[in-house]
Design a protein around this motif. Structure first.
Motif, mmCIF file in Angstrom:
data_model
loop_
_atom_site.group_PDB
_atom_site.id
_atom_site.type_symbol
_atom_site.label_atom_id
_atom_site.label_comp_id
_atom_site.label_asym_id
_atom_site.label_seq_id
_atom_site.Cartn_x
_atom_site.Cartn_y
_atom_site.Cartn_z
ATOM 1 N N GLU A 229 18.517 22.104 -3.968
ATOM 2 C CA GLU A 229 17.555 23.261 -3.581
ATOM 3 C C GLU A 229 18.166 24.103 -2.464
ATOM 4 O O GLU A 229 18.818 23.554 -1.457
ATOM 5 C CB GLU A 229 16.455 22.651 -3.001
ATOM 6 C CG GLU A 229 15.167 23.702 -2.637
ATOM 7 C CD GLU A 229 13.982 22.901 -1.983
ATOM 8 O OE1 GLU A 229 13.462 23.144 -1.021
ATOM 9 O OE2 GLU A 229 13.332 22.020 -2.965
ATOM 10 N N GLY A 230 17.789 25.489 -2.264
ATOM 11 C CA GLY A 230 18.065 26.363 -1.262
ATOM 12 C C GLY A 230 17.159 27.386 -1.208
ATOM 13 O O GLY A 230 16.119 27.536 -1.930
ATOM 14 N N ILE B 169 28.125 25.701 -0.759
ATOM 15 C CA ILE B 169 28.685 24.530 -0.038
ATOM 16 C C ILE B 169 28.128 23.164 -0.288
ATOM 17 O O ILE B 169 28.786 22.139 -0.595
ATOM 18 C CB ILE B 169 28.935 24.753 1.398
ATOM 19 C CG1 ILE B 169 29.912 25.854 1.885
ATOM 20 C CG2 ILE B 169 29.145 23.405 2.315
ATOM 21 C CD1 ILE B 169 29.935 26.280 3.154
ATOM 22 N N ASP B 170 26.561 23.182 -0.412
ATOM 23 C CA ASP B 170 25.877 21.987 -0.684
ATOM 24 C C ASP B 170 26.156 21.693 -1.932
ATOM 25 O O ASP B 170 26.114 20.446 -2.138
ATOM 26 C CB ASP B 170 24.463 22.574 -0.349
ATOM 27 C CG ASP B 170 24.084 22.651 1.110
ATOM 28 O OD1 ASP B 170 24.612 22.193 1.863
ATOM 29 O OD2 ASP B 170 22.716 23.345 1.382
ATOM 30 N N ILE B 171 26.113 22.383 -3.209
ATOM 31 C CA ILE B 171 26.394 22.296 -4.311
ATOM 32 C C ILE B 171 27.620 21.423 -4.451
ATOM 33 O O ILE B 171 27.770 20.465 -5.235
ATOM 34 C CB ILE B 171 26.286 23.481 -5.361
ATOM 35 C CG1 ILE B 171 24.702 24.080 -5.128
ATOM 36 C CG2 ILE B 171 26.712 23.224 -6.731
ATOM 37 C CD1 ILE B 171 24.551 25.458 -6.002
ATOM 38 N N LEU B 172 28.560 21.918 -3.814
ATOM 39 C CA LEU B 172 30.134 21.479 -3.978
ATOM 40 C C LEU B 172 30.040 19.975 -3.168
ATOM 41 O O LEU B 172 30.574 19.246 -3.967
ATOM 42 C CB LEU B 172 31.091 22.601 -3.027
ATOM 43 C CG LEU B 172 31.389 23.602 -4.066
ATOM 44 C CD1 LEU B 172 32.335 24.591 -3.258
ATOM 45 C CD2 LEU B 172 32.038 23.211 -5.490
ATOM 46 N N ASP C 131 37.258 22.707 4.625
ATOM 47 C CA ASP C 131 37.743 23.854 4.568
ATOM 48 C C ASP C 131 38.030 24.385 3.033
ATOM 49 O O ASP C 131 38.002 25.712 2.959
ATOM 50 C CB ASP C 131 39.068 24.060 5.681
ATOM 51 C CG ASP C 131 40.226 23.386 4.906
ATOM 52 O OD1 ASP C 131 40.031 22.368 4.170
ATOM 53 O OD2 ASP C 131 41.534 23.564 5.239
ATOM 54 N N VAL C 132 38.525 23.715 2.194
ATOM 55 C CA VAL C 132 38.741 24.039 1.025
ATOM 56 C C VAL C 132 37.457 24.204 -0.034
ATOM 57 O O VAL C 132 37.157 25.306 -0.450
ATOM 58 C CB VAL C 132 39.450 23.039 0.166
ATOM 59 C CG1 VAL C 132 39.346 23.490 -1.182
ATOM 60 C CG2 VAL C 132 40.943 22.819 0.894
ATOM 61 N N ILE C 133 36.358 23.461 0.649
ATOM 62 C CA ILE C 133 35.214 23.758 -0.179
ATOM 63 C C ILE C 133 34.648 24.944 0.345
ATOM 64 O O ILE C 133 33.892 25.684 -0.164
ATOM 65 C CB ILE C 133 34.082 22.438 0.377
ATOM 66 C CG1 ILE C 133 34.376 21.312 -0.535
ATOM 67 C CG2 ILE C 133 32.595 22.898 0.107
ATOM 68 C CD1 ILE C 133 33.631 19.935 -0.026
ATOM 69 N N GLU C 134 34.512 25.265 1.674
ATOM 70 C CA GLU C 134 34.447 26.548 2.332
ATOM 71 C C GLU C 134 34.786 27.748 1.590
ATOM 72 O O GLU C 134 34.020 28.757 1.174
ATOM 73 C CB GLU C 134 34.362 26.417 3.784
ATOM 74 C CG GLU C 134 33.494 27.650 4.473
ATOM 75 C CD GLU C 134 33.503 27.651 6.018
ATOM 76 O OE1 GLU C 134 33.254 28.519 6.781
ATOM 77 O OE2 GLU C 134 34.162 26.516 6.497
ATOM 78 N N ARG D 43 28.620 28.174 -12.139
ATOM 79 C CA ARG D 43 29.535 28.095 -13.135
ATOM 80 C C ARG D 43 30.727 27.945 -12.697
ATOM 81 O O ARG D 43 31.810 27.442 -12.599
ATOM 82 C CB ARG D 43 29.245 28.793 -14.286
ATOM 83 C CG ARG D 43 28.122 28.775 -15.114
ATOM 84 C CD ARG D 43 28.071 29.637 -16.545
ATOM 85 N NE ARG D 43 26.915 29.260 -17.328
ATOM 86 C CZ ARG D 43 26.142 30.292 -17.189
ATOM 87 N NH1 ARG D 43 26.334 31.475 -16.651
ATOM 88 N NH2 ARG D 43 24.721 30.028 -17.810
ATOM 89 N N ASP D 44 31.163 29.188 -11.709
ATOM 90 C CA ASP D 44 32.511 29.381 -11.140
ATOM 91 C C ASP D 44 32.937 28.394 -10.197
ATOM 92 O O ASP D 44 33.871 27.931 -10.162
ATOM 93 C CB ASP D 44 32.487 30.656 -10.435
ATOM 94 C CG ASP D 44 32.707 32.034 -11.284
ATOM 95 O OD1 ASP D 44 32.939 31.697 -12.538
ATOM 96 O OD2 ASP D 44 32.561 32.978 -10.729
ATOM 97 N N LEU D 45 31.941 27.691 -9.290
ATOM 98 C CA LEU D 45 32.092 26.797 -8.625
ATOM 99 C C LEU D 45 32.451 25.439 -9.452
ATOM 100 O O LEU D 45 33.359 24.581 -9.181
ATOM 101 C CB LEU D 45 30.692 26.355 -7.799
ATOM 102 C CG LEU D 45 30.109 27.359 -6.790
ATOM 103 C CD1 LEU D 45 28.922 26.958 -6.386
ATOM 104 C CD2 LEU D 45 31.281 27.400 -5.638
ATOM 105 N N GLU D 46 31.698 25.084 -10.435
ATOM 106 C CA GLU D 46 32.223 24.019 -11.315
ATOM 107 C C GLU D 46 33.647 24.074 -11.945
ATOM 108 O O GLU D 46 34.359 23.231 -12.064
ATOM 109 C CB GLU D 46 31.317 23.572 -12.356
ATOM 110 C CG GLU D 46 29.778 23.451 -11.903
ATOM 111 C CD GLU D 46 28.637 23.070 -12.722
ATOM 112 O OE1 GLU D 46 29.229 23.811 -14.163
ATOM 113 O OE2 GLU D 46 27.797 22.662 -12.484
ATOM 114 N N GLY D 47 33.788 25.329 -12.574
ATOM 115 C CA GLY D 47 35.140 25.716 -12.943
ATOM 116 C C GLY D 47 36.211 25.444 -11.984
ATOM 117 O O GLY D 47 37.366 24.826 -12.330
#
Length: 468
Positions: free
Chosen positions: A142-143, A303-306, A320-323, A334-338
């Motif tokens: 949630e956001g 960031i929360d999803i990752l 720092d990589v997640i950010e 979708r891009d995040l998961e990819g």
């Protein structure tokens, strides 16, 4: 166990209610009181208020009762009545009903385009809901951009067809989580109501099924099937833009389910007002339910999803990589998961740790990165050119309406297309403070909801950005 059996009896009453008139149900079935169910001899015991009610049920409704008991409690279920013979002295008599096997099967009749009754269709367990069981509310983070649709989705899943959110139309750009959310509604609903007929179908698959039904001359069967669904979820309805006959058929199904109080959920990449091919009658139905926008997740939500994905999958990715990934994924889940999947693959194949260097390498291949991001100057140039005013006029303290509109639109688009804070945007557009930027963005957003001509103006300006 008793509560589960009572719930099954409630299912029986629901089936009966769909097969008799309201007056018949109130007179003969509403007074029936469920007492118990014996698993040893598969017997349901119910109480009826008088011998007359018992005799009437046995004479006119024994077949219906046997059918619903078989459907809900299983084959060879017996029905036993406790008949109240003397209310004053609380005297009762227990009588066994006529058995299902002794009832003559009704003759099959042609039903045309009429929907079958709930007793004519396959049992709920025979229907594959076509849901992705991994897309749940637990994994839908949630956001601010999705709080309303997510909250409404939970309410619908827990009370399908019983809320004011029917139909529920959700729209938003590709990759914002629409498919995940509507799947989550279906999954939660099946968890809470296993016997409900829940079905997720893409608009493309629905159209293919409809085309096959026409070719095989089985349109009636196609319509009858969809008219028995309790919770119908259709994804990507914008794909019906040129499918006039598909839309016409879907409307009949939609209208039937809507009148029966069945839950309907639709998802699209644009709001209903932009789906010009929708029948006016369907748009009117939408106004009775809820139309909700699912926006692209902002950087914090990404960031929360990752982080949630890392916890769920046991991944170890530096902060720092997640950010960096969150800022580069263009607001697409979708891009995040990819990107994460690619990072893991590269890390394993090349036996390297996940660091910023690897992330930059993967991002170039997995995400379309805008190498020429818009600046506030770019936005001002396009907006001023559209409205035919100068930047000096926009920067001035003039309250002239034409200048104010340009100033507000520039601030709104600057906030949308750049990652600058409101204070910085205000400084670059006439040296205003952050509260002016926030007020301007709110004013533009409110006007976009009610002014179609204004929507077209903003779309025209945004299109010009792509040509720069």
């Amino acid at each position: 166990m008793q509560k589960r059996h009572e719930a099954l009896w409630d299912d029986c009453l629901s089936l009966i209610k769909n097969n008799v008139t309201e007056q018949q149900f109130k007179t003969w079935f509403a007074p029936i009181v469920f007492e118990s169910y014996s698993e040893d001899n598969q017997t349901v015991l119910v109480q009826v208020p008088s011998p007359y009610v018992y005799e009437y049920l046995e004479q006119y409704y024994v077949g219906l009762l046997s059918k619903v008991l078989t459907r809900c409690f299983g084959e060879n279920t017996k029905l036993t009545y406790r008949i109240v013979t003397d209310k004053q002295h609380k005297l009762t008599q227990v009588v066994e009903a006529e058995q299902p096997g002794e009832i003559e099967a009704p003759q099959a009749t042609s039903r045309g385009n009429k929907a079958p009754t709930p007793l004519d269709v396959a049992v709920p367990q025979d229907l594959n809901p076509q849901l992705d069981i991994h897309k749940t509310f637990a994994s839908f983070i949630e956001g601010e951009s999705n709080k309303l649709p997510r909250t409404v989705g939970i309410s619908i899943a827990e009370h399908p067809g019983k809320t004011t959110f029917n139909p529920f139309f959700i729209y938003g750009p590709s990759g914002c989580g629409k498919t995940h959310l509507i799947n989550a509604v279906g999954v939660r609903c099946k968890e809470m109501y296993p016997r409900k007929r829940v079905l997720y179908v893409s608009a493309r698959l629905f159209q293919v099924q409809f085309t096959d039904a026409r070719r095989q001359n089985t349109i009636n069967d196609f319509i009858n099937f969809y008219q028995t669904i309790d919770v119908l979820i259709v994804d990507d309805v914008q794909e019906w833009a040129t499918a006039e006959k598909t839309v016409a058929t879907f409307f009949h199904i939609f209208d039937h389910l809507f009148r029966l109080g069945k839950q309907i959920i639709l998802a699209s990449d644009r709001p209903p007002v932009d789906l010009k091919w929708l029948p006016e009658r369907m748009l009117t139905r939408f106004s009775c339910g809820l139309i909700a926008e699912l926006e692209k997740p902002n950087t914090q939500l990404c960031i929360d999803i990752l982080n949630a994905k890392c916890r769920r999958d046991g991944l170890n990715i530096p902060a720092d990589v997640i950010e960096f990934i969150a800022e580069s994924a263009n607001g697409s889940v979708r891009d995040l998961e990819g990107v994460v999947n690619s990072l893991m693959a590269y890390s394993i194949v090349y036996n390297s740790s996940i660091d910023m260097r690897l992330a930059e390498r993967v991002i170039k291949r997995a995400v379309k990165v805008d190498n020429h991001p818009l600046t506030v100057d770019d936005i001002l140039e396009k907006v001023c050119g559209h409205y035919k005013v100068t930047q000096q006029q926009v920067f001035s303290r003039s309250r002239k309406r034409d200048f104010v509109i340009v100033r507000q639109v520039s601030m709104y688009l600057a906030q949308k297309y750049t990652k600058m804070p409101a204070g910085r945007i205000g400084q670059l557009i006439g040296n205003r403070d952050h509260s002016t930027v926030i007020h301007s963005c709110t004013a533009v957003e409110q006007r976009l909801k009610v002014d179609k001509a204004f929507v077209d103006e903003i779309n025209s300006i945004e299109t010009s950005f792509k040509l720069k």
